[in-house]
Write an enzyme that holds these catalytic residues in place. Structure first.
Site, PDB file in Angstrom:
ATOM      1  N   ASP A 132       0.510  -1.021  -0.125  1.00  0.00           N
ATOM      2  CA  ASP A 132       0.490  -0.188   0.002  1.00  0.00           C
ATOM      3  C   ASP A 132       0.427   1.258   0.017  1.00  0.00           C
ATOM      4  O   ASP A 132       1.622   0.771   0.978  1.00  0.00           O
ATOM      5  CB  ASP A 132      -1.031   0.199   1.362  1.00  0.00           C
ATOM      6  CG  ASP A 132      -1.680   1.165   1.040  1.00  0.00           C
ATOM      7  OD1 ASP A 132      -3.210   1.588   0.655  1.00  0.00           O
ATOM      8  OD2 ASP A 132      -1.193   2.518   2.599  1.00  0.00           O
ATOM      9  N   TYR A 161       2.926  10.679  -0.041  1.00  0.00           N
ATOM     10  CA  TYR A 161       4.442   9.613   1.094  1.00  0.00           C
ATOM     11  C   TYR A 161       5.535  10.585   0.228  1.00  0.00           C
ATOM     12  O   TYR A 161       5.821   9.271  -0.603  1.00  0.00           O
ATOM     13  CB  TYR A 161       3.749   8.431   0.931  1.00  0.00           C
ATOM     14  CG  TYR A 161       2.265   7.749   1.434  1.00  0.00           C
ATOM     15  CD1 TYR A 161       1.499   8.713   2.175  1.00  0.00           C
ATOM     16  CD2 TYR A 161       1.904   5.603   1.730  1.00  0.00           C
ATOM     17  CE1 TYR A 161       0.719   8.170   3.030  1.00  0.00           C
ATOM     18  CE2 TYR A 161       1.227   6.017   1.897  1.00  0.00           C
ATOM     19  CZ  TYR A 161      -0.177   6.826   2.686  1.00  0.00           C
ATOM     20  OH  TYR A 161      -0.703   6.200   3.194  1.00  0.00           O
ATOM     21  N   GLN A 167     -10.002   1.943   4.053  1.00  0.00           N
ATOM     22  CA  GLN A 167      -9.489   1.737   4.949  1.00  0.00           C
ATOM     23  C   GLN A 167      -8.879   2.997   6.052  1.00  0.00           C
ATOM     24  O   GLN A 167      -9.493   3.907   5.777  1.00  0.00           O
ATOM     25  CB  GLN A 167      -8.027   1.923   3.779  1.00  0.00           C
ATOM     26  CG  GLN A 167      -6.600   1.813   4.918  1.00  0.00           C
ATOM     27  CD  GLN A 167      -5.222   2.171   3.904  1.00  0.00           C
ATOM     28  OE1 GLN A 167      -4.586   2.640   4.327  1.00  0.00           O
ATOM     29  NE2 GLN A 167      -5.141   1.811   2.340  1.00  0.00           N
ATOM     30  N   TYR A 213      -5.370   0.700   8.882  1.00  0.00           N
ATOM     31  CA  TYR A 213      -3.340   1.393   9.153  1.00  0.00           C
ATOM     32  C   TYR A 213      -3.279   1.190  10.269  1.00  0.00           C
ATOM     33  O   TYR A 213      -4.613   1.266  11.537  1.00  0.00           O
ATOM     34  CB  TYR A 213      -3.599   2.259   7.741  1.00  0.00           C
ATOM     35  CG  TYR A 213      -4.683   3.325   8.774  1.00  0.00           C
ATOM     36  CD1 TYR A 213      -3.516   4.212   8.947  1.00  0.00           C
ATOM     37  CD2 TYR A 213      -5.501   3.910   7.391  1.00  0.00           C
ATOM     38  CE1 TYR A 213      -4.426   5.709   8.866  1.00  0.00           C
ATOM     39  CE2 TYR A 213      -5.721   4.925   7.444  1.00  0.00           C
ATOM     40  CZ  TYR A 213      -5.226   6.246   8.185  1.00  0.00           C
ATOM     41  OH  TYR A 213      -6.379   6.993   8.777  1.00  0.00           O
ATOM     42  N   LYS A 249       8.615   1.034  23.075  1.00  0.00           N
ATOM     43  CA  LYS A 249       9.829   1.494  22.846  1.00  0.00           C
ATOM     44  C   LYS A 249      10.255   2.826  22.573  1.00  0.00           C
ATOM     45  O   LYS A 249      10.649   3.973  22.248  1.00  0.00           O
ATOM     46  CB  LYS A 249      10.355   1.139  21.382  1.00  0.00           C
ATOM     47  CG  LYS A 249      10.048  -0.518  21.316  1.00  0.00           C
ATOM     48  CD  LYS A 249      11.080  -1.256  20.616  1.00  0.00           C
ATOM     49  CE  LYS A 249      11.490  -3.003  20.347  1.00  0.00           C
ATOM     50  NZ  LYS A 249      11.448  -2.948  18.789  1.00  0.00           N
ATOM     51  N   GLY A 260       4.454  -0.837   8.090  1.00  0.00           N
ATOM     52  CA  GLY A 260       5.424  -0.705   7.972  1.00  0.00           C
ATOM     53  C   GLY A 260       6.382  -0.980   8.205  1.00  0.00           C
ATOM     54  O   GLY A 260       7.116  -1.704   9.454  1.00  0.00           O
TER      55      GLY A 260
END
Length: 327
Positions: A50, A55, A188, A216, A227, A292
């Site tokens: 995707d 982006y 989405q 997403y 983290k 990702g």
């Protein structure tokens, strides 16, 4: 890798799909790592990728196209988007950001017929491909009638440049309006343990209408990795900078919740992010999950989450932890 069919199509998506939000606008070494992550994903069975023109201001689509060039096109599903423009100051103002050259870029929601067709042509050139498997309206453009937007989409479908059409970031009312204008097969939306708003209306709608739901931000843009430090100072390029989800207080709250997941992850011999992805993937109505990866190691870890089988006891423990967390 498990695949899941989008209803009313012959399109099968890998359960874990590669989301490329961060795969553009980087230094050469980072682009190399992104390419390696994309190729490692494919080698691990991820066939669904995707992306979107916005982006990296087009750069990410180029990275995706180059990275996937060695692999058979008919074994890959490419999902990209339309409706956010940074070239034309038309439509509805969306937001601004500082790109990696230090320049302010204004983004507009704009989906006129001509703009949609132009965007598709540009995406195909950057991807170096002849067609897009799933073409998605990125955000609604309130200034353009839906009929005009999807008149352009219809032409692209007739020309064979787009196979199927989906939407993203729509309200149930907007989704219903689109359904009366053009047959879309997917939506989405953001969805994760800490953001479950779509459980109220969107998920029931998708189940009732046999519409695929692509989730997403399953790791909450980093909040669910455990983290993230409350003292983190996001760069001026980072869209999380100044966002209410990433205040020190909210990060501490998220970290406390993640700590409650660690024993469950350890018992299953998986990482916390893998546990989170597995939980999300197996929620009602979810077709596939986008995640990702900054490098090949992360890509491999993400892909392995598709094979995790959580017991009913584990799932109940996670849901109990959620209730007690206050999210």
């Amino acid at each position: 890798m498990e695949t899941r069919k989008i209803p009313k199509t012959d399109l099968n998506l890998s359960a874990i799909a590669f989301g490329s939000f961060a795969s553009g606008g980087w230094a050469p070494s980072e682009k190399k790592a992104a390419t390696e992550a994309i190729r490692a994903s494919y080698q691990m069975g991820i066939t669904t990728f995707d992306t979107a023109p916005i982006y990296g201001l087009g750069e990410t689509e180029t990275v995706i196209g180059e990275a996937l060039k060695p692999f058979p096109r008919d074994k890959i599903q490419i999902m990209t988007k339309f409706g956010l423009r940074w070239i034309y100051q038309k439509g509805t103002y969306f937001r601004s950001f500082i790109n990696f050259d230090g320049k302010k870029v204004d983004i507009y929601r704009y989906a006129s017929k001509e703009s949609v067709i132009e965007e598709c042509e540009n995406s195909l050139k950057r991807l170096n491909m002849d067609y897009i498997d799933l073409y998605q309206l990125h955000w609604p453009d309130e200034t353009t009638p839906m009929e005009e937007t999807f008149e352009g989409i219809q032409r692209l479908v007739e020309q064979g440049k787009v196979r199927y059409v989906g939407v993203s970031n729509l309200t149930p009312e907007q989704l219903d309006k689109v359904e009366h204008t053009f047959p879309v097969v997917s939506i989405q939306m953001p969805y994760n343990m800490l953001d479950r708003k779509i459980e109220e209306e969107i998920i029931p709608y998708c189940i009732e209408h046999d519409t695929a739901l692509i989730a997403y931000r399953p790791l909450g843009a980093g909040l669910l990795t455990g983290k993230m430090s409350p003292d983190i100072d996001f760069s001026r390029h980072d869209t999380r900078r100044g966002h209410p989800n990433f205040t020190p207080e909210n990060i501490r709250k998220a970290n406390k919740f993640v700590d409650s997941l660690r024993p469950i992850a350890q018992a299953n011999k998986v990482s916390v992010p893998q546990l989170v992805l597995s939980w999300t993937l197996n929620r009602p109505g979810i077709t596939c999950v986008l995640t990702g990866a900054m490098n090949s190691a992360q890509a491999i870890e993400n892909a392995k989450a598709a094979n995790i089988k959580l017991s009913k006891k584990d799932t109940n423990a996670i849901n109990t932890a959620l209730l007690e967390s206050g999210f």
